[in-house]
Design a protein around this motif. Structure first.
Motif, PDB file in Angstrom:
ATOM      1  N   CYS A 281       0.955  -1.277  -0.082  1.00  0.00           N
ATOM      2  CA  CYS A 281       0.075  -0.190  -0.119  1.00  0.00           C
ATOM      3  C   CYS A 281       0.825   1.225  -0.056  1.00  0.00           C
ATOM      4  O   CYS A 281       2.181   1.216   0.271  1.00  0.00           O
ATOM      5  CB  CYS A 281      -0.975   0.124   1.279  1.00  0.00           C
ATOM      6  SG  CYS A 281      -0.393   0.105   2.820  1.00  0.00           S
ATOM      7  N   ASP A 415      -5.884   5.441  -6.260  1.00  0.00           N
ATOM      8  CA  ASP A 415      -6.795   4.428  -5.381  1.00  0.00           C
ATOM      9  C   ASP A 415      -6.400   4.942  -3.741  1.00  0.00           C
ATOM     10  O   ASP A 415      -5.663   5.994  -3.435  1.00  0.00           O
ATOM     11  CB  ASP A 415      -6.216   2.924  -5.286  1.00  0.00           C
ATOM     12  CG  ASP A 415      -7.329   2.123  -5.063  1.00  0.00           C
ATOM     13  OD1 ASP A 415      -7.916   2.290  -4.337  1.00  0.00           O
ATOM     14  OD2 ASP A 415      -7.127   0.841  -5.606  1.00  0.00           O
ATOM     15  N   ARG A 419      -4.995   0.510   0.045  1.00  0.00           N
ATOM     16  CA  ARG A 419      -5.019  -0.525  -0.815  1.00  0.00           C
ATOM     17  C   ARG A 419      -3.831  -1.493  -1.116  1.00  0.00           C
ATOM     18  O   ARG A 419      -2.909  -0.872  -1.449  1.00  0.00           O
ATOM     19  CB  ARG A 419      -5.773  -0.044  -2.040  1.00  0.00           C
ATOM     20  CG  ARG A 419      -7.215   0.507  -1.881  1.00  0.00           C
ATOM     21  CD  ARG A 419      -8.182  -0.712  -1.427  1.00  0.00           C
ATOM     22  NE  ARG A 419      -9.454  -0.050  -1.373  1.00  0.00           N
ATOM     23  CZ  ARG A 419     -10.124   0.050  -0.238  1.00  0.00           C
ATOM     24  NH1 ARG A 419      -9.524  -0.393   0.957  1.00  0.00           N
ATOM     25  NH2 ARG A 419     -11.354   0.282  -0.093  1.00  0.00           N
TER      26      ARG A 419
END
Length: 436
Positions: A281, A415, A419
């Protein structure tokens, strides 16, 4: 000179390639698997399939073609904004047979619309934009379905040759001179709204990694207590690390002997040292960069490194030039089910010697997802405008699961910083004390 028939032929190719991939990703599992939600972060595969058809019906059959609806009654079911992914399994979705029949029926009508379109005169049809948009949309969902396959449990159902190895590992950093360059595009006919318009950006000189951060480099971060050292993490990042109990990239497994393995599409494989790290992430990437005494590049720095030609002074479509990607340039299109080792695509390097800016792994940048100066939503606000200013970080470059039609030097992905299921890695950058 490109003629409408040339454009029509290319559109047929990219639409066919997308549909072949959608079939491959859904035909490889049984109906029970298609309707299963493998993670609350993802839709059932059958939802993605019917959603692909519904978007094609809305834009190509109804809007461009002016045809009667095929299934107006399912529009709300497949509206991505009406239903969060976690709730979609409870909807009265089309079953696998119905979904396949629906997308086939829509595609038959779309072929007729493509045959009849002048591919000019109306902004939506100029240079085949609407058809290219739908091909890109389908490929984006294909990459999402590929991520769902990575999350599913059970035996492997996908296969591909191993990604290339290399003996020429690019090391260190590349200095990118300061100056002004053109960011974004106003001329690429298939570019999406958030890539537009072209605008001038001035940057000081900076240094950027010659290649993405590798598994071996990331193992050093873990071994040096990277996940235990609070000072390396932002406040939000540390809170997320603790809450999510992060201690390694997603899908990594420590076998207890000091060796790392990675679960990939139903198989367990020893970690390959020189592959780019994937499934981290933004917070993990940011912490690693701090550990390395560096930082993540800004989106503008990434694009200058990827597109700026120091000889001509102009911005190119890709690091290697304006030509479309080939298998010699980049690891794209699901030809492999993993990143290639760094240095595997010397033909795809930028003029300054920055490798693998396109393909292999999406690269986190430090930038928030914001509109460019002069941005105008087209053809609908929900593609990107509604995400501007939210809790999103920009990713660049595409991954091994990204198709070439949905990847170029100006392409922007985004994003949430938490994530990890996406095929994301990163490279580092640093400021220079003075312009070079």
């Amino acid at each position: 000179m490109t003629t409408p028939e040339d454009v029509r032929s290319r559109l047929a190719d990219v639409l066919t390639r997308a549909r072949d991939r959608s079939r491959a990703l859904t035909d490889c599992v049984d109906d029970d698997d298609l309707v299963t939600q493998h993670s609350p972060l993802m839709s059932p595969l059958v939802w993605d399939l019917a959603h692909i058809g519904n978007q094609e019906e809305l834009w190509l059959v109804r809007d461009v073609g002016g045809r009667e609806p095929v299934r107006r009654d399912i529009d709300e079911l497949y509206d991505a904004f009406a239903h969060p992914r976690s709730t979609r399994p409870a909807l009265p979705l089309l079953n696998p047979t119905e979904a396949r029949n629906y997308v086939a029926q829509v595609r038959d009508k779309a072929w007729d619309v493509l045959d009849r379109s002048p591919l000019r005169g109306r902004r939506l049809e100029d240079e085949g934009f609407a058809f290219a948009m739908i091909a890109q949309h389908e490929q984006q969902h294909d990459e999402t379905m590929l991520a769902t396959h990575q999350l599913r449990r059970g035996p492997a159902v996908l296969a591909a040759p191993a990604a290339p190895r290399t003996a020429a590992i690019p090391r260190g950093e590349v200095v990118v001179p300061g100056g002004e360059f053109e960011m974004g595009t106003s001329t690429d006919p298939w570019a999406l709204d958030n890539e537009r318009p072209a605008h001038r950006v001035s940057l000081p000189a900076f240094a950027i990694d010659a290649a993405p951060v590798t598994n071996a480099q990331y193992v050093e971060f873990i071994a040096d207590g990277g996940y235990r050292r609070r000072e390396l993490w932002s406040e939000r990042g540390w809170a997320h690390r603790v809450d999510a109990e992060l201690d390694a990239p997603q899908f990594w497994v420590d076998d207890g002997t000091g060796s790392w393995w990675r679960r990939a599409f139903g198989t367990m494989e020893p970690l390959r040292d020189h592959q780019p790290v994937v499934h981290v992430c933004w917070f993990e990437a940011d912490a690693y960069a701090r550990w390395a005494g560096r930082r993540l590049p800004t989106e503008a720095e990434w694009e200058r490194a990827a597109r700026w030609d120091p000889v001509s002074g102009r911005s190119r479509r890709f690091p290697w030039g304006d030509a479309e990607p080939t298998p010699e340039h980049a690891n794209l299109g699901q030809r492999h089910l993993e990143p290639a080792e760094v240095g595997a695509y010397p033909a795809g390097a930028s003029p300054l010697g920055v490798h693998q800016l396109v393909g292999d792994v999406w690269e986190w940048t430090s930038s928030d997802f914001l509109p460019y100066p002069g941005f105008s939503a087209f053809p609908y606000r929900e593609y990107s405008e509604v995400f501007h200013g939210g809790d999103y970080k920009v990713l660049r470059g595409g991954s091994f699961g990204t198709d070439a039609v949905a990847c170029r030097g100006t392409f922007r992905n985004w994003d949430h910083p938490i994530r990890r299921q996406i095929f994301a890695g990163f490279r580092c950058a640093r400021d220079l004390e003075r312009d070079v």
